[in-house]
Enzyme design. Structure first.
Site, PDB file in Angstrom:
ATOM      1  N   GLU A 109       0.842  -1.197   0.000  1.00  0.00           N
ATOM      2  CA  GLU A 109       0.000   0.000   0.000  1.00  0.00           C
ATOM      3  C   GLU A 109       0.874   1.243   0.000  1.00  0.00           C
ATOM      4  O   GLU A 109       1.864   1.310   0.734  1.00  0.00           O
ATOM      5  CB  GLU A 109      -0.910  -0.002   1.230  1.00  0.00           C
ATOM      6  CG  GLU A 109      -1.747   1.234   1.429  1.00  0.00           C
ATOM      7  CD  GLU A 109      -2.676   1.541   0.274  1.00  0.00           C
ATOM      8  OE1 GLU A 109      -2.666   2.704  -0.187  1.00  0.00           O
ATOM      9  OE2 GLU A 109      -3.391   0.634  -0.175  1.00  0.00           O
ATOM     10  N   ASP A 165      -7.215   2.422  -8.670  1.00  0.00           N
ATOM     11  CA  ASP A 165      -7.534   3.773  -9.116  1.00  0.00           C
ATOM     12  C   ASP A 165      -7.731   3.749 -10.634  1.00  0.00           C
ATOM     13  O   ASP A 165      -6.856   3.318 -11.372  1.00  0.00           O
ATOM     14  CB  ASP A 165      -6.381   4.709  -8.751  1.00  0.00           C
ATOM     15  CG  ASP A 165      -6.748   6.174  -8.916  1.00  0.00           C
ATOM     16  OD1 ASP A 165      -7.557   6.486  -9.810  1.00  0.00           O
ATOM     17  OD2 ASP A 165      -6.220   6.996  -8.153  1.00  0.00           O
ATOM     18  N   GLU A 241     -13.510  -2.926   1.540  1.00  0.00           N
ATOM     19  CA  GLU A 241     -14.408  -1.797   1.772  1.00  0.00           C
ATOM     20  C   GLU A 241     -15.020  -1.309   0.460  1.00  0.00           C
ATOM     21  O   GLU A 241     -16.223  -1.012   0.386  1.00  0.00           O
ATOM     22  CB  GLU A 241     -13.628  -0.667   2.442  1.00  0.00           C
ATOM     23  CG  GLU A 241     -14.462   0.524   2.851  1.00  0.00           C
ATOM     24  CD  GLU A 241     -13.621   1.591   3.528  1.00  0.00           C
ATOM     25  OE1 GLU A 241     -12.790   2.201   2.837  1.00  0.00           O
ATOM     26  OE2 GLU A 241     -13.783   1.808   4.742  1.00  0.00           O
TER      27      GLU A 241
END
Length: 266
Positions: A109, A165, A241
């Site tokens: 990350e 993204d 999520e």
């Protein structure tokens, strides 16, 4: 993935948050920008090569720190099998941990606060579930630049790219985490037969990722019946999520799941 970067690295958490043993961190203390520029220079330690990786801070149960750094790096680098690229808040890692309890896996990350949250989450899960979740960890790094620094040739059996993204603007397509050039690197660190999993709720990005994988000579699409039988696939849309948000909103997802194959001349 150098010393102090792992889930065993400790730390008080963001905003001076204090947690008792086994108490999960609260995301509101660790919120960060949803997107980061993967082409910008960031300041965090990066191993020179996989041989320099010291995972005693990540998997202390498997690699006690008193074994010596060289030995740890050599053994650990050959045993990490799954990589979750852009792991977000770590939901997939947590789900995979109990599904594959004997497999070491790492989340990668770029955002520092999000990485810190995942570290604290793993520590809390280990404390409240002794003997579990020792096989997962996280590292803050830029996977678009440093994948070969962490993994050896043919080391990984699974790589995950969940809700990356989209970088909608055409001038930013070079920032996408799936591209023909990056697939060269992913193919290098994946074993023949290894599986790459991608999912997004953006149709254009889903088509882009599938197109790149279809064009690449070292990947082939996995048949639908095999995908349905894979226990990992369900986690792609339920464990994170982002996936849960899409489900709540009744959104559609687009998957591309491909297998690493040898060169035809091989």
């Amino acid at each position: 993935m150098t010393r102090g970067d792992g889930a065993n690295g400790g730390g008080g958490g963001a905003g001076g948050q204090q947690k008792g043993a086994g108490k999960l961190p609260r995301k509101r203390f660790y919120r960060a920008r949803a997107h980061s520029n993967p082409l910008s220079d960031s300041h965090f330690p990066v191993p020179i090569s996989p041989d320099e990786v010291d995972l005693s801070q990540h998997y202390p149960r498997y690699f006690p720190s008193d074994e010596g750094e060289g030995r740890q790096g050599d053994a650990a680098a050959s045993r990490i099998r799954f990589a979750d690229v852009g792991c977000g808040f770590g939901g997939l890692l947590v789900g995979l941990s109990t599904l594959f309890p004997d497999t070491l896996m790492i989340g990668m990350e770029l955002r520092d606060k999000v990485t810190e949250y995942v570290k604290e989450r793993i520590l809390a899960l280990r404390a409240s579930n002794p003997g579990q979740y020792d096989n997962i960890s996280v590292v803050r790094t830029n996977s678009m630049k440093y994948i070969p620094n962490y993994f050896r040739k043919a080391q990984l059996s699974k790589m995950f790219f969940l809700f990356p993204d989209p970088h909608f603007k055409e001038k930013n397509h070079r920032r996408r985490v799936i591209s023909m050039q990056l697939l060269d690197e992913y193919a290098y660190v994946m074993e023949v037969g290894g599986i790459i999993y991608t999912i997004t709720d953006v149709e254009e990005l889903g088509e882009w990722m599938r197109s790149c994988l279809e064009k690449h000579p070292l990947f082939e699409a996995i048949p639908e019946e095999e995908i349905k039988a894979d226990p990992v696939v369900k986690l792609l849309s339920t464990a994170t999520e982002e996936g849960q948000k899409v489900a709540r909103n009744g959104g559609q997802t687009f998957q591309a799941i491909f297998r690493r194959i040898p060169l035809q001349e091989e």
